[in-house]
Design an enzyme around this catalytic site. Structure first.
Site, PDB file in Angstrom:
ATOM      1  N   LYS A   1     -22.464  -5.050 -18.666  1.00 16.44           N
ATOM      2  CA  LYS A   1     -22.098  -4.593 -17.325  1.00 16.44           C
ATOM      3  C   LYS A   1     -22.504  -5.634 -16.284  1.00 16.44           C
ATOM      4  CE  LYS A   1     -26.457  -2.107 -16.617  1.00 16.44           C
ATOM      5  NZ  LYS A   1     -27.078  -0.843 -16.181  1.00 16.44           N
TER       6      LYS A   1
ATOM      7  N   TYR B   1     -34.747 -21.527   9.830  1.00 16.34           N
ATOM      8  CA  TYR B   1     -34.689 -20.541  10.906  1.00 16.34           C
ATOM      9  C   TYR B   1     -36.048 -19.903  11.185  1.00 16.34           C
ATOM     10  CZ  TYR B   1     -29.599 -20.708  10.360  1.00 16.34           C
ATOM     11  OH  TYR B   1     -28.284 -21.124  10.298  1.00 16.34           O
TER      12      TYR B   1
END
Length: 394
Positions: free
Chosen positions: A39, A271
């Site tokens: 999955k 940042y």
């Protein structure tokens, strides 16, 4: 320049390691069939190549979460038994019937939809009834089980469905000794006994995930469903490390340094300037960020191997890039930066990144995004698993 220099970032997937992991896990449950869970694009490793490799190593079932994943495997030519378990109303039931999928049913609405699809297709649907034995997610509650069993038997009598399995899922198998494990096994046995007493004749009964396969032989029943362990990652520290378990991590995530430059003391990095250089140093730019699945939560903590040394993400991880402080070292632009891998070359592992990001290693590998190419190596097993083939990019 090494062969990774042509890549901004890449995830190398070692299919020989995956096959070896499958064999190791099969040896833990020698009397049970093996379902390879692929999955979420095989936990980020590439669904179709990993499914094929698992089958080559002896997996007799393939497991997916969504029907779309299962149908994609069929479209890619995967034969044999494929099970999927995460359905919503209006799902592609008829397509699933026509593709001979084993489809999980947890409630009357799902049984009625798959029955209608079987009638429309003129074929018998294969279904597996899921019991909620204590996880509290999908699955039929014990109080509702008799009604689901009764309707499934009626559908079988009409030739619309065949109940191929009875199954459930553990809540805390990754915590050995947790009291819920024994409690769930008791409930599972009771619900299976009730279904069989009413006339259900399943091919397989199963509850064991990766930690159940590794630590709970009494939970192996007819089939085990390893997921994360197949990719060489331990389900939890309590179960043991990958090395303790005889598993080898399958994914190596690497990048090419995009820039190397000198920076003075007091220079802010990325940042918010959450990192400021303490002295004159060199900075290296890793051209991967949270747009590639690098966790922003690992800002300031994530380890990277550059030039044979562990470096740490300096400041915030941005969408496309982050910075490491090279401490005055001056590797060439294009040099390899190893984010994580098996650890053979001293590089961090996915478990190291999980600790840095305060998460689990499942998330680290699964979240690696689609713009990171998967380069599958060792696709064809050689004599004694020593042969290799050239890499292929998916």
């Amino acid at each position: 320049m090494n062969e990774t220099a042509a890549f901004r970032v890449r995830a190398e997937i070692d299919l020989a390691a995956l096959r070896a992991n499958v064999r190791t896990l099969r040896a833990r449950a020698p009397h049970a069939a093996f379902m390879a869970v692929v999955k979420a694009d095989a936990y980020g490793h590439g669904m179709v190549p990993c499914a094929r490799a698992a089958v080559r190593a002896g997996a007799t079932w393939i497991g997916t979460a969504t029907p779309e994943e299962a149908l994609a495997l069929r479209a890619a030519g995967l034969p044999g038994r494929i099970m999927c378990w995460l359905w919503t109303p209006g799902g592609p039931w008829r397509e699933g019937v026509e593709a001979d999928l084993d489809m999980s049913v947890s409630a009357l609405w799902a049984l009625r939809e798959v029955t209608a699809a079987a009638r429309a297709a003129g074929r018998t649907a294969r279904v597996q009834l899921k019991a909620d034995t204590g996880l509290g997610r999908n699955g039929c509650m014990p109080a509702d089980w008799p009604e689901l069993i009764a309707e499934a038997l009626r559908a079988e009598a009409e030739g619309l469905v065949t109940v191929t399995g009875l199954w459930s899922h553990f809540a805390c198998a990754d915590e050995p000794g947790h009291p819920s494990i024994a409690a769930q096994l008791t409930v599972f046995r009771e619900m299976v006994a009730y279904a069989e007493g009413q006339g259900i004749r399943p091919e397989v009964r199963h509850i064991a995930n990766s930690p159940g396969t590794l630590t709970l032989p009494e939970a192996h029943f007819d089939l085990v469903r390893p997921g994360i362990a197949m990719y060489g990652i331990s389900p939890s520290p309590e179960v043991g490390t990958s090395g303790d378990l005889g598993l080898r991590p399958v994914m190596t995530l690497s990048a090419s340094l995009a820039h190397v430059k000198h920076a003075p003391a007091g220079h802010g990095v990325s940042y918010g300037h959450h990192y400021v250089t303490s002295g004159a140093t060199t900075l290296g730019l890793i051209p991967a960020g949270y747009g590639d699945g690098i966790p922003r939560h690992a800002s300031g903590t994530a380890p990277v191997l550059v030039g044979g040394k562990w470096r740490t993400a300096a400041g915030r991880v941005a969408m496309d890039q982050f910075v490491v402080d090279l401490g005055g070292d001056e590797p060439e632009v294009g040099a390899e930066a190893l984010l994580f891998g098996p650890g053979d070359r001293g590089e961090p592992t996915a478990e190291d990144w999980a600790r840095a990001a305060d998460t689990i290693a499942y998330e680290i590998v699964t979240r690696i995004g689609s713009r990171v190419p998967r380069v599958h190596v060792n696709e064809r097993p050689g004599a004694g698993e020593t042969g290799t083939t050239g890499p292929t990019t998916d």
